[in-house]
Scaffold this active site. Sequence first.
Site, short mmCIF file in Angstrom:
data_model
loop_
_atom_site.label_atom_id
_atom_site.label_comp_id
_atom_site.label_asym_id
_atom_site.label_seq_id
_atom_site.Cartn_x
_atom_site.Cartn_y
_atom_site.Cartn_z
N ASP A 1 0.79 -1.23 0.00
CA ASP A 1 0.00 0.00 0.00
C ASP A 1 0.83 1.29 0.00
O ASP A 1 0.35 2.34 0.40
CB ASP A 1 -0.92 0.01 1.23
CG ASP A 1 -0.16 -0.28 2.52
OD1 ASP A 1 1.06 -0.01 2.56
OD2 ASP A 1 -0.77 -0.78 3.48
N GLU B 1 -0.63 -8.96 -1.41
CA GLU B 1 -1.17 -8.43 -0.14
C GLU B 1 -2.38 -7.55 -0.42
O GLU B 1 -2.51 -6.44 0.07
CB GLU B 1 -0.11 -7.68 0.66
CG GLU B 1 -0.46 -7.52 2.14
CD GLU B 1 0.61 -6.79 2.93
OE1 GLU B 1 1.38 -7.48 3.61
OE2 GLU B 1 0.68 -5.55 2.86
N GLU C 1 -1.97 5.05 3.13
CA GLU C 1 -1.96 3.64 2.74
C GLU C 1 -3.35 3.09 2.39
O GLU C 1 -3.49 2.32 1.43
CB GLU C 1 -1.33 2.79 3.85
CG GLU C 1 0.17 2.98 4.02
CD GLU C 1 0.54 4.15 4.93
OE1 GLU C 1 1.74 4.33 5.20
OE2 GLU C 1 -0.39 4.88 5.37
N ARG D 1 2.24 8.23 10.68
CA ARG D 1 1.98 9.68 10.73
C ARG D 1 0.88 10.04 11.72
O ARG D 1 0.97 11.04 12.44
CB ARG D 1 1.58 10.19 9.33
CG ARG D 1 2.74 10.36 8.37
CD ARG D 1 2.22 10.95 7.04
NE ARG D 1 3.30 11.17 6.10
CZ ARG D 1 3.76 10.25 5.25
NH1 ARG D 1 3.23 9.04 5.27
NH2 ARG D 1 4.73 10.53 4.41
N HIS E 1 12.17 5.66 14.99
CA HIS E 1 12.16 6.21 13.63
C HIS E 1 13.04 7.44 13.59
O HIS E 1 13.17 8.18 14.58
CB HIS E 1 10.72 6.58 13.26
CG HIS E 1 10.50 6.80 11.80
ND1 HIS E 1 10.89 7.94 11.16
CD2 HIS E 1 9.92 6.01 10.87
CE1 HIS E 1 10.56 7.85 9.87
NE2 HIS E 1 9.97 6.70 9.67
#
Length: 366
Positions: free
Chosen positions: A94, A116, A130, A209, A240
């Site tokens: 995605d 997927e 996504e 996010r 991250h």
Amino acid sequence: MKVALIFGTRPEAIKMAPVFYQLKNIGIDAKVLVTGQHKEMLYQVLDLFEVKPDYDLEIMKQGQDLSELTSRLIQKVDKVVKDEKFDYILVQGDTTSAFVGALVGYYNQIPVGHIEAGLRTGDIFSPFPEEANRKLIGNIADIHFAPTVVNSKNLLQEGYCSSKIIETGNTVIDALYWVKQNKSSDLEKIKEKYNIHNKKYILMTMHRRENWGKPMENVLQGVRKYLEENKDLYLVFPMHLNPLVRESVNKVLEGFERKILIDPLEYLEFIAIMDGAHYIMTDSGGVQEEAPSLGKPTLVLRDTTERPEAIEAGTAKLIGTSAGNVYNYMKLLEGNLYQEMSKANNPYGDGKTSERIGNYLKNRRK
């Protein structure tokens, strides 16, 4: 038959590597086009699986938003597709790279296989972007390789023809089994490297996010409260690189000693740390799929999930991001719930997904 595998992020590389080797094994000319949507993390995985890209677009640059990323990707991917004249294009998941790969395939009237396929939350802004990407790819795809029955049902409910849906499992399990079989001694060395081989710890990852800022701070507050009451437990958090993520982590966990904050891990290192964890807290989709194969209960730090199979199978709990929920679920895992979750079966596959995808393309070639 010439098939393009188009991807650009670390999770895609992990899930595409087994497919690449399967296609090669059955005599299909598989070409790897990486966009470079992730940089260092992507190439670490390619090196581990010894996959050498035929094309590397190196698309990322500082301050690039989704609109610019998409427009630049379309131009660069389109040039390669026109030059190579592929018979088939495979995209996975995605990401923006996957969406653009499918879109360019459509523009050039090349059939697209979506690996997927069929994951849905029902909210195009969660996760963003996504959820929209996977729905848009679905409208383009020639064939939908759905990991589970739930994914197949999602596609059928949206009106896709059953003959264009194949339940395959998820290729991430193929990759995980390969690592466990071929890199077991490396996994133990990695645990020693990070000094966690003799510690009881919770592994935590957060990167989406929608969780940046206040949601992440709320989660960390709940985690800190619980760990301050349980002196035998450590927190291992591969952070991250985004400054907003690191700011939240440092703000809430300042002064807390039993934390092991590390940079983003290579895939092999991450598997090792998952393998040694007491349990896992994450907002990652891939981790929800991998953790059951390692017997690790998983608390999902999101309000929605496109992977309800883990919830239904009992391997994961969807707990949101409030400090109170986080603390309460960590408390619940002190009892029988831990054993129930750790022994639940993995609903995501048996390690033969790539073989099923390869068989479909092989039969199409005849």
